[in-house]
Design an enzyme around this catalytic site. Structure first.
Site, PDB file in Angstrom:
ATOM      1  CG  ASP A 270      -1.989   1.067   1.149  1.00  0.00           C
ATOM      2  OD1 ASP A 270      -1.867   1.953   0.272  1.00  0.00           O
ATOM      3  OD2 ASP A 270      -2.932   1.016   1.946  1.00  0.00           O
ATOM      4  CD  GLU A 313      -4.114   4.190  -2.009  1.00  0.00           C
ATOM      5  OE1 GLU A 313      -4.329   4.642  -0.886  1.00  0.00           O
ATOM      6  OE2 GLU A 313      -4.948   4.249  -2.939  1.00  0.00           O
TER       7      GLU A 313
END
Length: 393
Positions: A270, A313
């Site tokens: 992440d 993301e």
């Protein structure tokens, strides 16, 4: 398609393609065959010339008349054999027809002295010439219009020769009719033959064109199928595997590792503070950051590893045949590489980091979602404890 635009249209009179480019293509295609057939005809022609020379010797002896006829026959045979020897190296001489036409006209001129030097066989000479005219159509490969030119020269020469000897109009008309029969027969027979040959070439060309178009269509469909498959299995922004594809790959690798008794690990990455990056550089900068991470992960991972985009993301990494300790080293290398290779945005370096969480897939976990729930929990722990680290759960 209109008749004028049809490249395969054939002239009814001359039995040639009306389109010059198509006619050139036909002659080029037929060139080897025409050259072989013409060579055979030339060798037969030359041998017959020499054979008839023996008959002249028997009839005339070593007289001046024989020497003149022998010289004409020798010159004609030399020209015939010379062209036959040139054809293997220059097969285009057969396809163009001009060399053959010049040789035919020269041969007719050199044949005529026998009409004057051997008046005892004048009638036979005219009949032989008529057969020669027919042979020029049927046995000597040439374009129809050029053969007709040679034949017209031959008919004119013999009629002028008859007239020069003071024979009556009835003899001239009779000779003209006698020679017209093989000329007309040979012309229409050759016309039909050339028409059939060109129709066959037209069908051959159309079949080749259809095959080429079919191959192009097959290739286009193959590329389209590959593109559709790529779009169905990859993320359009990063080019990484999408969720459906990496879940399918997880099931396949999970079963393989289970059969082989090897481990498989799953990791999640992440990006840290991605919202701030979007706010500062806009969505284009955010998209470029995602593509940068995708390229870096793909280049650093091993051949058998799988990387996909989980969403936003977040990225998923599958590490088949890998235990926890080794998987931690692999993921740590990714973290360091991401930290050390900044993204260039608007000409300035922008440092990126990510928090990673990884776990060994348990024997009881047959679906990746079961493993991801535990990995996701580790990811939150890593975020809360300072980011830019690898958490093993």
């Amino acid at each position: 398609m209109t008749e004028s635009a049809n490249p395969y249209r054939i002239s009814r009179l001359w039995a040639e393609f009306v389109d010059p480019a198509m006619e050139r293509a036909y002659r080029l295609h037929m060139q080897p065959l025409l050259a072989r057939h013409l060579r055979v005809a030339l060798w037969v022609w030359g041998c017959l010339l020499l054979a008839f020379g023996l008959q002249d010797l028997q009839a005339l002896g070593m007289s001046d008349e024989f020497l003149i006829l022998a010289g004409c026959r020798a010159l004609q045979a030399a020209l015939v054999f010379a062209l036959a020897l040139l054809l293997p190296r220059y097969p285009g001489l057969a396809a163009s027809g001009y060399a053959v036409t010049a040789l035919e006209i020269t041969g007719l001129v050199l044949f005529l002295p026998i009409y004057f030097l051997r008046p005892d066989i004048a009638t036979i000479t005219v009949m032989v010439l008529a057969l020669m005219l027919l042979a020029m159509f049927l046995f000597v490969p040439n374009r129809l219009k050029l053969t007709l030119l040679s034949v017209a020269v031959g008919v004119t020469l013999i009629l002028v020769s008859i007239w020069s000897k003071g024979l009556g109009a009835d003899v001239i008309i009779g000779a003209f009719i006698l020679m017209s029969l093989p000329v007309v027969t040979g012309f229409f027979a050759t016309q039909q033959l050339h028409t059939v040959q060109r129709r066959q070439f037209a069908m051959y060309s159309q079949a080749r064109r259809a095959n080429r178009e079919l191959k192009k269509e097959v290739e286009r469909r193959r590329l389209l199928e590959e593109e559709l498959k790529r779009q169905a299995t990859t993320d359009p922004l990063t080019g990484l595997f999408n969720r459906r594809q990496y879940e399918m790959l997880f099931r396949r690798e999970r079963e393989r590792c289970r059969r082989q008794g090897s481990a498989i690990c799953v990791a999640m990455a992440d990006l840290d503070r991605f919202k701030a990056l979007n706010d500062e550089f806009g969505h284009d900068g955010g998209d470029e950051a995602l593509r940068h991470v995708a390229r870096l992960f793909t280049s650093k991972l091993r051949e058998g590893d799988v990387v996909g985009r989980f969403g936003g993301e977040e990225f998923i990494i599958l590490l088949p045949d890998t235990g926890v300790a080794e998987a931690e080293r692999v993921v740590e290398r990714l973290r360091q590489a991401l930290e050390e290779e900044p993204l260039m945005v608007a000409g300035s370096p922008c440092s990126l980091t990510a928090t990673f969480s990884l776990s060994l897939v348990l024997d009881s976990e047959n679906d990746i979602s079961e493993t991801l729930r535990r990995v996701d929990a580790g990811l939150y722990r890593g975020k809360r404890s300072g980011r830019n680290q690898v958490v093993v759960v």
